[in-house]
Design a protein around this motif. Structure first.
Motif, PDB file in Angstrom:
ATOM      1  N   GLY A  82      30.262  45.094  -3.341  1.00 27.82           N
ATOM      2  CA  GLY A  82      30.326  45.459  -1.923  1.00 27.82           C
ATOM      3  C   GLY A  82      29.275  44.729  -1.095  1.00 27.82           C
ATOM      4  N   ASP A  83      28.882  45.386   0.007  1.00 23.07           N
ATOM      5  CA  ASP A  83      27.961  44.713   0.925  1.00 23.07           C
ATOM      6  C   ASP A  83      26.634  45.442   1.068  1.00 23.07           C
ATOM      7  N   SER A  84      26.316  46.290   0.066  1.00 23.03           N
ATOM      8  CA  SER A  84      25.023  46.968   0.141  1.00 23.03           C
ATOM      9  C   SER A  84      24.472  47.185  -1.272  1.00 23.03           C
ATOM     10  N   LEU A  85      23.205  47.556  -1.299  1.00 20.34           N
ATOM     11  CA  LEU A  85      22.515  47.721  -2.589  1.00 20.34           C
ATOM     12  C   LEU A  85      23.155  48.819  -3.435  1.00 20.34           C
ATOM     13  N   THR A  86      23.387  48.521  -4.711  1.00 20.25           N
ATOM     14  CA  THR A  86      23.782  49.571  -5.663  1.00 20.25           C
ATOM     15  C   THR A  86      22.868  49.473  -6.877  1.00 20.25           C
ATOM     16  N   TRP A  87      23.001  50.459  -7.747  1.00 21.37           N
ATOM     17  CA  TRP A  87      22.166  50.465  -8.952  1.00 21.37           C
ATOM     18  C   TRP A  87      22.503  49.277  -9.850  1.00 21.37           C
ATOM     19  N   ALA A  88      23.710  48.684  -9.687  1.00 26.85           N
ATOM     20  CA  ALA A  88      24.059  47.495 -10.478  1.00 26.85           C
ATOM     21  C   ALA A  88      23.106  46.345 -10.137  1.00 26.85           C
ATOM     22  N   ASP A  89      22.751  46.194  -8.861  1.00 29.92           N
ATOM     23  CA  ASP A  89      21.787  45.156  -8.475  1.00 29.92           C
ATOM     24  C   ASP A  89      20.438  45.413  -9.157  1.00 29.92           C
ATOM     25  N   LEU A  90      20.059  46.665  -9.211  1.00 33.90           N
ATOM     26  CA  LEU A  90      18.734  47.013  -9.758  1.00 33.90           C
ATOM     27  C   LEU A  90      18.688  46.806 -11.272  1.00 33.90           C
ATOM     28  N   VAL A  91      19.770  47.198 -11.960  1.00 31.61           N
ATOM     29  CA  VAL A  91      19.809  46.993 -13.418  1.00 31.61           C
ATOM     30  C   VAL A  91      19.893  45.489 -13.708  1.00 31.61           C
ATOM     31  N   PHE A  92      20.660  44.772 -12.891  1.00 30.60           N
ATOM     32  CA  PHE A  92      20.736  43.317 -13.063  1.00 30.60           C
ATOM     33  C   PHE A  92      19.341  42.701 -12.898  1.00 30.60           C
ATOM     34  N   TYR A  93      18.639  43.115 -11.862  1.00 28.96           N
ATOM     35  CA  TYR A  93      17.276  42.606 -11.648  1.00 28.96           C
ATOM     36  C   TYR A  93      16.394  42.913 -12.858  1.00 28.96           C
ATOM     37  N   ASP A  94      16.477  44.132 -13.342  1.00 29.64           N
ATOM     38  CA  ASP A  94      15.603  44.568 -14.454  1.00 29.64           C
ATOM     39  C   ASP A  94      15.847  43.712 -15.706  1.00 29.64           C
ATOM     40  N   VAL A  95      17.108  43.543 -16.058  1.00 28.26           N
ATOM     41  CA  VAL A  95      17.442  42.778 -17.271  1.00 28.26           C
ATOM     42  C   VAL A  95      17.142  41.291 -17.059  1.00 28.26           C
ATOM     43  N   THR A  96      17.571  40.764 -15.913  1.00 26.19           N
ATOM     44  CA  THR A  96      17.491  39.320 -15.706  1.00 26.19           C
ATOM     45  C   THR A  96      16.057  38.840 -15.532  1.00 26.19           C
ATOM     46  N   SER A  97      15.194  39.677 -14.962  1.00 27.66           N
ATOM     47  CA  SER A  97      13.802  39.229 -14.840  1.00 27.66           C
ATOM     48  C   SER A  97      13.191  39.025 -16.228  1.00 27.66           C
ATOM     49  N   LYS A  98      13.634  39.808 -17.213  1.00 27.70           N
ATOM     50  CA  LYS A  98      13.129  39.612 -18.590  1.00 27.70           C
ATOM     51  C   LYS A  98      13.734  38.346 -19.208  1.00 27.70           C
ATOM     52  N   VAL A  99      14.999  38.093 -18.904  1.00 24.52           N
ATOM     53  CA  VAL A  99      15.651  36.880 -19.412  1.00 24.52           C
ATOM     54  C   VAL A  99      14.961  35.642 -18.814  1.00 24.52           C
ATOM     55  N   LEU A 100      14.638  35.710 -17.517  1.00 26.66           N
ATOM     56  CA  LEU A 100      13.994  34.567 -16.854  1.00 26.66           C
ATOM     57  C   LEU A 100      12.616  34.269 -17.436  1.00 26.66           C
ATOM     58  N   ALA A 101      11.973  35.294 -17.990  1.00 24.44           N
ATOM     59  CA  ALA A 101      10.662  35.062 -18.619  1.00 24.44           C
ATOM     60  C   ALA A 101      10.808  34.160 -19.847  1.00 24.44           C
ATOM     61  N   VAL A 102      11.985  34.206 -20.475  1.00 20.99           N
ATOM     62  CA  VAL A 102      12.246  33.378 -21.668  1.00 20.99           C
ATOM     63  C   VAL A 102      12.950  32.081 -21.272  1.00 20.99           C
ATOM     64  N   LEU A 103      13.887  32.186 -20.327  1.00 19.29           N
ATOM     65  CA  LEU A 103      14.700  31.034 -19.888  1.00 19.29           C
ATOM     66  C   LEU A 103      14.530  30.875 -18.375  1.00 19.29           C
ATOM     67  N   PRO A 104      13.460  30.222 -17.941  1.00 19.65           N
ATOM     68  CA  PRO A 104      13.153  30.188 -16.498  1.00 19.65           C
ATOM     69  C   PRO A 104      14.264  29.580 -15.642  1.00 19.65           C
ATOM     70  N   GLY A 105      15.111  28.741 -16.219  1.00 24.03           N
ATOM     71  CA  GLY A 105      16.158  28.119 -15.409  1.00 24.03           C
ATOM     72  C   GLY A 105      17.495  28.835 -15.477  1.00 24.03           C
ATOM     73  N   ALA A 106      17.496  30.050 -16.010  1.00 22.86           N
ATOM     74  CA  ALA A 106      18.779  30.728 -16.288  1.00 22.86           C
ATOM     75  C   ALA A 106      19.649  30.920 -15.046  1.00 22.86           C
ATOM     76  N   LEU A 107      19.031  31.023 -13.868  1.00 23.77           N
ATOM     77  CA  LEU A 107      19.842  31.248 -12.655  1.00 23.77           C
ATOM     78  C   LEU A 107      20.013  29.988 -11.811  1.00 23.77           C
ATOM     79  N   ASP A 108      19.507  28.844 -12.320  1.00 22.06           N
ATOM     80  CA  ASP A 108      19.724  27.582 -11.588  1.00 22.06           C
ATOM     81  C   ASP A 108      21.234  27.377 -11.482  1.00 22.06           C
ATOM     82  N   ASP A 109      21.693  26.946 -10.350  1.00 16.18           N
ATOM     83  CA  ASP A 109      23.126  26.715 -10.106  1.00 16.18           C
ATOM     84  C   ASP A 109      23.956  28.004 -10.073  1.00 16.18           C
ATOM     85  N   LEU A 110      23.308  29.135  -9.947  1.00 11.95           N
ATOM     86  CA  LEU A 110      24.046  30.402  -9.787  1.00 11.95           C
ATOM     87  C   LEU A 110      23.553  31.056  -8.488  1.00 11.95           C
ATOM     88  N   PRO A 111      24.014  30.536  -7.335  1.00 16.29           N
ATOM     89  CA  PRO A 111      23.421  30.959  -6.055  1.00 16.29           C
ATOM     90  C   PRO A 111      23.639  32.433  -5.709  1.00 16.29           C
TER      91      PRO A 111
END
Ligand SMILES: N[C@@H](CCC(=O)N[C@@H](CS)C(=O)NCC(=O)O)C(=O)O
Length: 208
Positions: free
Chosen positions: A152-181
């Motif tokens: 949708g067009d507003s914050l949901t808990w899916a954004d927050l869980v995505f942030y939580d998991v992905t910030s840990k992934v980025l610590a291992v793979l810093p370029g994981a979101l390159d080309d994923l705007p």
């Protein structure tokens, strides 16, 4: 003259976990985003054997609310998201958010094994994450909305869980979101949220 006393109300919610982000952090992020007060109880390991028999399934986190104790980290986060208006605006949006959150467990699992692995297995586990993440994240990029939100067009808990998991992934793979705007925008939207930023700045520094 009428004198009015304001008696501070105890928070309605009590979240009990160890002094870790781990499985309690999604719920803490939901509380933070919603601006809802709660007791963030962090027990010591030596307190756990005494408390364990009194928990519904012998595990933490638990959430105590209105005399009821709920366990299972995602059930807790989903409940708090529903209570605070962050579950999705419609039943269908809620199903989309649930789908994305459930899917994230696969990415979370690949990331979590690195920490648990013995030293001589860690590099192999990192490689497994590096093999897994690109395809996983490109699927999420396709599912993601264009406005900095997964659903949708507003914050949901899916954004927050995505942030939580992905910030840990980025610590291992810093370029994981390159080309994923679109997914990069979700990360920016979450960290730019004033309430979340305040929580991230003050949350206890823990090993994971
Ligand atoms: N599926 C559960 C798993 C909970 C879990 O494994 N909790 C661990 C801490 S992360 C625990 O309570 N460990 C102590 C024990 O099992 O005695 C959830 O998501 O809440």
């Amino acid at each position: 003259m009428e004198i009015c006393f304001r008696i501070p109300m105890a928070p309605k919610y009590r979240l009990v976990y160890f002094n870790l982000r781990a499985r309690a952090e999604p719920t803490r992020l939901v509380f933070a985003a919603a601006g809802v007060d709660y007791e963030d109880v962090r027990i010591q390991r030596d307190e756990w054997p005494g408390l364990k028999p009194n928990t519904p399934m012998g595990q933490l986190p638990v959430l105590e609310v209105g005399g009821v104790t709920i366990c299972q980290s995602m059930a807790i986060a989903r409940y708090v998201a529903k209570e605070t208006g962050l579950a999705g605006k419609t039943i269908l949006e809620q199903a989309q958010a649930d789908m994305l959150v459930d899917g994230l467990d696969d990415l979370r699992g690949k990331q979590a094994v690195i920490r648990k692995a013995p030293e001589d297995r860690k590099e192999q586990c990192k490689k497994e994450l590096a093999d897994f993440a690109p395809d996983f994240l490109s699927k999420y990029e396709k599912l993601c909305g264009p406005q900095g939100h997964l659903v949708g067009d507003s914050l949901t808990w899916a954004d927050l869980v995505f942030y939580d998991v992905t910030s840990k992934v980025l610590a291992v793979l810093p370029g994981a979101l390159d080309d994923l705007p679109k997914l990069s925008k979700v990360m920016d939207t979450v960290t730019a949220n004033e309430r979340i930023a305040k929580w991230l700045a003050k949350r206890p520094d823990t090993p994971h």
